[in-house]
Design a protein around this motif. Structure first.
Motif, PDB file in Angstrom:
ATOM      1  N   GLU A   1       0.837  -1.192   0.000  1.00 27.10           N
ATOM      2  CA  GLU A   1       0.000   0.000   0.000  1.00 27.10           C
ATOM      3  C   GLU A   1       0.873   1.244   0.000  1.00 27.10           C
ATOM      4  O   GLU A   1       1.987   1.233   0.503  1.00 27.10           O
ATOM      5  N   ARG A   2       0.325   2.319  -0.560  1.00 30.50           N
ATOM      6  CA  ARG A   2       0.980   3.617  -0.434  1.00 30.50           C
ATOM      7  C   ARG A   2       0.769   4.149   0.979  1.00 30.50           C
ATOM      8  O   ARG A   2       0.000   3.586   1.754  1.00 30.50           O
TER       9      ARG A   2
ATOM     10  N   LEU B   1      -1.213  -0.952  -3.904  1.00 25.15           N
ATOM     11  CA  LEU B   1      -0.150  -0.878  -4.911  1.00 25.15           C
ATOM     12  C   LEU B   1      -0.181  -2.047  -5.896  1.00 25.15           C
ATOM     13  O   LEU B   1       0.438  -1.967  -6.957  1.00 25.15           O
TER      14      LEU B   1
ATOM     15  N   GLU C   1       0.189  -1.900  -9.792  1.00 27.07           N
ATOM     16  CA  GLU C   1       0.709  -0.596 -10.207  1.00 27.07           C
ATOM     17  C   GLU C   1       2.143  -0.739 -10.728  1.00 27.07           C
ATOM     18  O   GLU C   1       2.897  -1.599 -10.263  1.00 27.07           O
TER      19      GLU C   1
ATOM     20  N   VAL D   1       8.371   6.775   1.786  1.00 22.77           N
ATOM     21  CA  VAL D   1       7.869   6.040   0.619  1.00 22.77           C
ATOM     22  C   VAL D   1       7.285   4.700   1.074  1.00 22.77           C
ATOM     23  O   VAL D   1       6.073   4.504   1.066  1.00 22.77           O
ATOM     24  N   THR D   2       8.171   3.780   1.505  1.00 23.84           N
ATOM     25  CA  THR D   2       7.679   2.541   2.121  1.00 23.84           C
ATOM     26  C   THR D   2       7.889   2.556   3.633  1.00 23.84           C
ATOM     27  O   THR D   2       7.343   1.709   4.336  1.00 23.84           O
TER      28      THR D   2
END
Length: 583
Positions: free
Chosen positions: A70-71, A77, A80, A309-310
């Motif tokens: 997931e973002r 995600l 994507e 980001v992650t």
């Protein structure tokens, strides 16, 4: 540097320049690597051509998609496009864009990529493997993704396999995914072929391997250097070979991975030159005592290139605050989230404190022999077919009144078993021999005469040895030989309550930076293997971290403690006699 601008070149240049200028937060080693990159662009020894780097980036970003995740905003995600971050593109540019001037020979042959958990390491490995396989297809590319355990390399393999299915290409490649083999192969006729295989690092079963690219995943879990070197050896038939080690920090400072980390840091510090080694070390910065301000978000960002980001800033800060209140969690947080090596969970000492104390002094053996110091000896000969140790211990009062304890230790090992034990137990015996702190006995066991001769040699050099402590039940013959050689040798049974005083003396002196051991790496190795248990009345009982049946050693530390105990007992006796004479 070429005149053509490539689509990702600006991203990579801006990343490097923002790190070096301080606009973007980064740890010491990434700053050094970015500066190295910018310097290399102006180095006439290298041509810079990003064509292959661009190819690999384009392949990854146009063919790979996320399989999960997931973002930060919670949106899914999966499915994507797998878009690389600037730091990942920076790595690919370094690995593939530099050539020896006027040739097609790539500069870097080996890489060390050091990342904390949850920075997308396994999927980056998979995507990079796929891109490199297609890049080198005309040479018949063969890529091995090797984990210490098969489960580690299978994470990357499964991600590649997932994407083949997403592309609808699974029928154009031969996929073997069973108990015998995990591989993907494809034949493109005149355009070459690819072969990607996931396997466990088992050197006994991999002598016939042949590849041009090897990716050693989770290096911190490799037990021996041979697990890494067997893959590296499989590349000798190729000119543009590439061996990539990628890992998170661990808790074994005697491991192959930790030693590789220290070697790479020396390259970045320019104390060692290795122009064919690319290095990307993402970790929090430590002070000279090895301490990290682990609740500081700036250190969290320094350690994690995917910060924001992650890596969720609030989550890692919450983990840091938990680690502050729970020592058991703290070491795991250090190694997995800040990428800082820690000693084993049960290890007693912080080796950084020893190294910092040692760095305050610079005496050589010859200088120490001339100082007005009374020396006391100790020996640990419990296993003559294995590592054996001797030591001298003394104290020196400097002009400013500061009293420094000095330990000189030496190791012994039978040459017949050295190669076997060096590999099996991951002990750098031959490095210690080269450093002059280990003597190889030309017999099946360590010969008593070798240890006796070491004490004789130190005495001839000028060391005033007053007495030597040794538990004679572990070598009565040695006890007698030392007496015959003119040494006052004292029976010193290995009772923990007697050794406790010497242990505490060393501990206090180290913490006060009043302890010097001549930088002996064999002594450091033993210190890191010490586990101690607090007893009543401030007594302490110590042993090896991995117990009696383990592969670690503490012999040099043991011999040092014996010698220290002799010094303390003699000090007490001398003091008592002095009081009696003055009464």
């Amino acid at each position: 540097m070429g005149t053509k601008k490539f689509s990702n070149e600006t991203v990579v240049m801006e990343y490097a320049q923002s790190i070096v200028s301080g606009v973007k937060v980064a740890g010491k080693e990434i700053i050094q690597m970015c500066q190295r990159f910018l310097n290399d662009l102006e180095n006439p020894e290298y041509d810079f051509s990003p064509k292959d780097a661009e190819f690999v980036i384009q392949v990854i970003e146009t063919t790979f998609v996320h399989d999960k995740g997931e973002r930060l905003d919670g949106s899914p995600l999966k499915g994507e496009p797998f878009i690389l971050e600037p730091w990942q593109k920076f790595i690919i540019y370094n690995l593939l864009a530099f050539y020896q001037t006027g040739t097609l020979i790539k500069r870097f042959k080996e890489a060390f990529i050091f990342l904390p958990r949850k920075n997308g390491k396994s999927r980056f490995v998979a995507a990079l493997s796929w891109g490199l396989a297609l890049l080198e297809r005309k040479s018949g590319s063969s890529i091995y993704i090797v984990g210490a355990a098969l489960e580690q390399s299978m994470q990357s393999f499964n991600f590649i396999n997932f994407n083949l299915k997403q592309m609808g290409e699974e029928n154009n490649f031969r996929v073997r995914d069973n108990n015998q083999e995990h591989s993907i192969s494809g034949d493109f006729g005149n355009n070459g072929s690819i072969y990607i295989k996931a396997l466990a690092a088992n050197p006994d079963a991999q002598d016939s391997l042949l590849c041009n690219i090897g990716i050693a995943d989770e290096l911190h879990a490799y037990r021996t250097p041979k697990q890494y070197n067997i893959i590296k050896e499989a590349m000798k038939a190729y000119t543009n070979k590439l061996m990539i080690g990628i890992t998170t920090a661990g808790d074994n400072m005697n491991s192959f991975c930790y030693n590789r980390l220290k070697y790479c840091q020396k390259i970045l510090d320019k104390t060692v030159t290795d122009e064919k080694y690319f290095i990307f070390i993402a970790k929090a910065d430590e002070n000279e005592l090895g301490e990290v301000d682990y609740t500081d978000p700036i250190q969290h960002e320094k350690a994690n290139p995917n910060y924001g980001v992650t890596i969720r800033p609030d989550d890692i800060l919450n983990d840091a605050l938990q680690a502050q209140n729970d020592p058991q969690q703290r070491k795991d947080f250090f190694s997995k989230s800040l990428n800082v090596y820690t000693s084993a969970m049960r290890a007693y000492f912080n080796i950084d404190e020893f190294q910092h104390s040692n760095a305050q002094y610079s005496w050589k053996l010859e200088q120490l022999a001339k100082l007005p110091i009374t020396w006391y000896g100790g020996a640990d000969l419990s296993k003559l077919h294995d590592l054996t140790a001797s030591a001298l211990y003394g104290r020196y009062t400097m002009k400013d009144g500061k009293e420094v304890d000095i330990a000189i230790s030496h190791a012994f090992f039978p040459i017949v078993r050295a190669t076997q034990k060096a590999e099996e137990d991951n002990i750098p015996l031959f490095g210690w021999k080269d450093d002059g702190v280990l003597t190889m006995s030309n017999t099946v066991t360590v010969h008593y005469d070798d240890i006796v001769n070491w004490f004789i040699g130190m005495k001839k050099m000028g060391f005033k040895i007053k007495m030597v402590g040794f538990d004679k039940k572990f070598g009565r013959e040695f006890f007698l030989k030392m007496k015959q050689s003119g040494f006052k040798i004292v029976d010193q049974p290995q009772y923990f309550y007697r050794k406790s005083e010497g242990f505490r003396r060393v501990e206090v002196k180290v913490k006060n930076q009043d302890f010097y051991y001549l930088g002996n790496q064999a002594f450091e190795y033993c210190v890191q293997n010490v586990r101690a248990i607090e007893k009543t009345d401030d007594m302490i009982q110590y042993e090896k971290v991995d117990g009696d049946g383990g592969t670690q050693r503490i012999d040099l530390f043991d011999a040092t403690v014996f010698a220290c105990c002799q010094m303390l007992e003699d000090m007490a006796t001398t003091s008592a006699v002095g009081r009696w004479l003055n009464s």
